[in-house]
Design an enzyme around this catalytic site. Structure first.
Site, PDB file in Angstrom:
ATOM      1  N   ASP A 274       0.867  -1.172   0.000  1.00 12.15           N
ATOM      2  CA  ASP A 274       0.000   0.000   0.000  1.00 12.15           C
ATOM      3  C   ASP A 274       0.909   1.229   0.000  1.00 12.15           C
ATOM      4  O   ASP A 274       2.092   1.127   0.349  1.00 12.15           O
ATOM      5  CB  ASP A 274      -0.905  -0.024   1.227  1.00 12.15           C
ATOM      6  CG  ASP A 274      -1.761   1.223   1.330  1.00 12.15           C
ATOM      7  OD1 ASP A 274      -2.370   1.608   0.317  1.00 12.15           O
ATOM      8  OD2 ASP A 274      -1.801   1.818   2.422  1.00 12.15           O
TER       9      ASP A 274
ATOM     10  N   ASP B 170      -7.420  -1.840   3.736  1.00 12.49           N
ATOM     11  CA  ASP B 170      -6.532  -2.901   3.266  1.00 12.49           C
ATOM     12  C   ASP B 170      -6.833  -4.244   3.926  1.00 12.49           C
ATOM     13  O   ASP B 170      -6.188  -5.241   3.590  1.00 12.49           O
ATOM     14  CB  ASP B 170      -5.066  -2.526   3.549  1.00 12.49           C
ATOM     15  CG  ASP B 170      -4.584  -1.372   2.681  1.00 12.49           C
ATOM     16  OD1 ASP B 170      -5.006  -1.307   1.517  1.00 12.49           O
ATOM     17  OD2 ASP B 170      -3.808  -0.547   3.174  1.00 12.49           O
TER      18      ASP B 170
ATOM     19  N   ASP C 197      -1.827  -0.717   5.633  1.00  8.02           N
ATOM     20  CA  ASP C 197      -2.373  -0.275   6.909  1.00  8.02           C
ATOM     21  C   ASP C 197      -3.802   0.174   6.672  1.00  8.02           C
ATOM     22  O   ASP C 197      -4.218   0.441   5.550  1.00  8.02           O
ATOM     23  CB  ASP C 197      -1.548   0.871   7.509  1.00  8.02           C
ATOM     24  CG  ASP C 197      -1.774   2.191   6.784  1.00  8.02           C
ATOM     25  OD1 ASP C 197      -1.895   2.157   5.536  1.00  8.02           O
ATOM     26  OD2 ASP C 197      -1.830   3.221   7.452  1.00  8.02           O
TER      27      ASP C 197
END
Length: 613
Positions: free
Chosen positions: A353, A600, A596
């Site tokens: 991410d 996610d 995080d």
């Protein structure tokens, strides 16, 4: 809670059992006569005491495993036909531990033979501990998701077709086409399209994008997105179970229900191994019974079952992996189970991410562009004065930068928010405005809000700004329609010596009256160790990619900085699809996702290894 209590009591009883078990190792240390004299009666008494302790452990920890194994057998036997019941790993543990306990009880009553009470107790404790750690990890993820869902109101004000007045209705009763109010500070209760009002919205919980997004009529909005400064009316497009946030919830639940590959392999082995072992045990008993020694046949049958107990799985492997987990915890890594360590060894494709993982969660001021004869520190101090009381991420970044430079700034006498556009304040007798592209569009057309204090809005709602796309007519490619605003002639020329704003940056403009005096470009800052981390993974032969809900510009900038591909503007289910496609058709042995935030959670759970920062 109940599992934790049973596990705690099981550990307490096992510790006592191990204390008394030392006496029976005495012959191994002190010779075969260690039980002579006064120790022999004590050993006999402690044998029965150990039997009762183990019986308590079996009642606490063996029973739930047996219930789960029986439920799996019943479920696998459904459907009729000649299909045999399927036995899983729980059944293997159940058979092995009951054999160890049963043989030990028989030898205790006979007064001779080996005892395996501690073997049965330790296997049950370690297997239960592993299940508890796994359940705890799932509960933490579920709690995080619950916190997101809890932020969405259960009721909202709704206007329906033909109704002039808004009524408060339950979220479950909403219908597609309803007009739903989203007040400042509230979260949208459905996916929809803005039909009235404008605002900056925080949708980081759903998309992971750190930067707030400005929305007006015609823009879409997801359930869970929070209006930072404006009142919106949105037309419901997806309600109830069709909302994107509900899809995230279902994806999370489905991902957690999937068994890891090693567990499926163990269950397949158990399905074949247990029937073979039980058949052998029955054969041994029948053989000795036919020979006239049924008692010996029973003992030998129990021995067959005992040696089939997966002690390596129940004792050696967990102890080795938990030792590794303890060392990892000392380095700041919390790993949910040994199975995760096992899967991590096979990872050859890693997805990151962006926001909060590779970049810092807060924005930073990258550069300041100034009009002629304007001092940078003065412009920054004035911007801080305007933004000081705003909770907006851009405001926090500007105020923080001014504080780091040791600047001081006056207090704003009067301040108001222009929803979705910016903020206006009176500072030292000047009317200052600070905002993004929408406030610049207003400037380019010569429109300004009515003077503060002259608004004729009983609720004190600032005038709304809505942007309608049209064919370009000059330097500005959008037409600005502003309700409650008036022309203000005589504006200064727009600065022409400023470079174009980077697509990776968020730009806001400071205006003194009708004059633009400064532009502030803000960006996300790369984490100090991000480049080293990515380079290390690539050096090990792993493929690295970035998945983000952020816009294409910041994603492209990060891709260039780190030298890895990036996929932008992704929703949670789109991230999940990319990860699953990499595993199924991309040739990856195992896939890891590093991220995080709740957005996610589904892809973290679905990856072979999910790493939460």
């Amino acid at each position: 809670g109940a599992v934790f209590v049973r596990l705690g009591m099981g550990i307490f009883l096992t510790m006592n059992l191990m204390v008394f078990r030392w006496l029976f190792y005495a012959p191994e240390v002190y010779g075969p006569h260690a039980h002579a004299g006064a120790l022999s009666p004590l050993a006999g008494l402690l044998t029965y005491f150990m039997m009762f302790l183990t019986a308590g452990i079996v009642a606490l920890l063996w029973t739930p495993l047996a219930v789960d194994a029986a439920a799996n057998v019943r479920q696998s036997a459904r459907g009729g036909g000649l299909r045999l019941p399927r036995l899983d790993m729980n059944a293997l543990i159940v058979v092995g531990t009951v054999a160890a306990f049963g043989l030990s009880v028989a030898n205790t009553l006979r007064g001779e033979g080996e005892l395996y009470f501690e073997t049965a107790a330790m296997i049950l404790v370690l297997v239960t501990l592993g299940g508890y750690l796994d359940a705890s990890a799932k509960k933490r993820a579920a709690d995080a998701a619950t916190n997101l869902f809890a932020s969405i109101p259960r009721r909202a004000l709704v206007r329906r077709k033909g109704d002039q007045d808004a009524v408060e209705v339950d979220v479950a009763e909403m219908q597609v086409g309803d007009l739903v109010r989203v007040a400042p500070g509230e979260a949208a209760v459905c996916d929809g399209e803005v039909v009235e009002g404008s605002a900056w919205i925080d949708e980081s919980s759903m998309t992971g994008e750190s930067r707030p997004r400005s929305v007006a009529a015609g823009d879409s909005i997801l359930a869970g997105s929070i209006s930072a400064d404006g009142l919106l009316w949105i037309r419901a497009v997806r309600v109830g179970e069709d909302r994107t946030i509900e899809q995230v919830r279902r994806l999370l639940e489905e991902a957690h229900q999937r068994q890891p590959a090693i567990q499926r392999l163990a269950d397949r082995v158990a399905a074949v191994f247990i029937p073979i072992v039980m058949t052998l045990a029955i054969g041994v008993f029948v053989w000795h019974a036919l020979g006239g020694d049924a008692a010996r046949g029973l003992m030998d049958a129990l021995c067959v079952l005992l040696i089939s107990c997966p002690c390596a799985l129940g004792l050696a492997a967990p102890l080795a992996t938990w030792s590794a987990l303890a060392r990892a915890a000392g380095r700041g890594l919390a790993i949910d189970s040994g199975a995760t360590v096992e899967r991590a060894a096979a990872v050859d494709h890693v997805f990151f991410d962006k926001t909060g993982t590779l970049t810092q969660p807060a924005m930073t001021l990258e550069r300041v562009h100034l009009a002629a004869d304007v001092d940078e520190e003065h412009a920054l101090a004035m911007a801080a004065a305007v933004e000081e009381s705003s909770p907006h991420p851009i405001a926090r970044a500007i105020v923080a930068e001014a504080g780091l430079r040791g600047l001081t700034w006056p207090s704003a006498a009067v301040m108001r928010v222009i929803p979705g556009a910016g903020i206006e304040a009176h500072v030292e007798g000047k009317t200052l405005r600070l905002g993004g592209e929408r406030i610049l569009l207003a400037w380019s057309r010569g429109f300004w809000p009515q003077p503060m204090g002259n608004e004729n809005s009983g609720a004190g709602v600032p005038p709304a700004i809505a942007v309608k796309p049209q064919a370009p007519t000059d330097a500005v490619s959008q037409d600005v329609v502003i309700s409650g605003l008036r022309p203000d002639g005589g504006r200064d020329a727009r600065p022409t010596d400023w470079p174009a704003a980077s697509e990776a940056a968020t730009s806001v403009y400071l205006l003194d009256g009708p004059r633009i005096i400064a532009r502030f470009d803000l960006t996300e800052e790369l984490r100090a160790d991000a480049r080293a981390c990515v380079d290390s993974l690539r050096g090990q032969g792993m493929r690295v990619e970035i998945l983000t809900g952020d816009q294409a510009g910041p994603a492209r900038r990060l891709s260039q900085l780190l030298g890895v591909p990036a996929h932008a503007r992704l929703l949670p289910q789109e991230k999940l699809s990319i990860v699953e496609r990499a595993r199924e058709t991309g040739g990856a042995r195992a896939v890891a996702m590093i991220g995080d935030g709740v957005n996610d959670a589904p892809v973290l759970a679905a990856a072979d290894v999910g790493i939460a920062v």
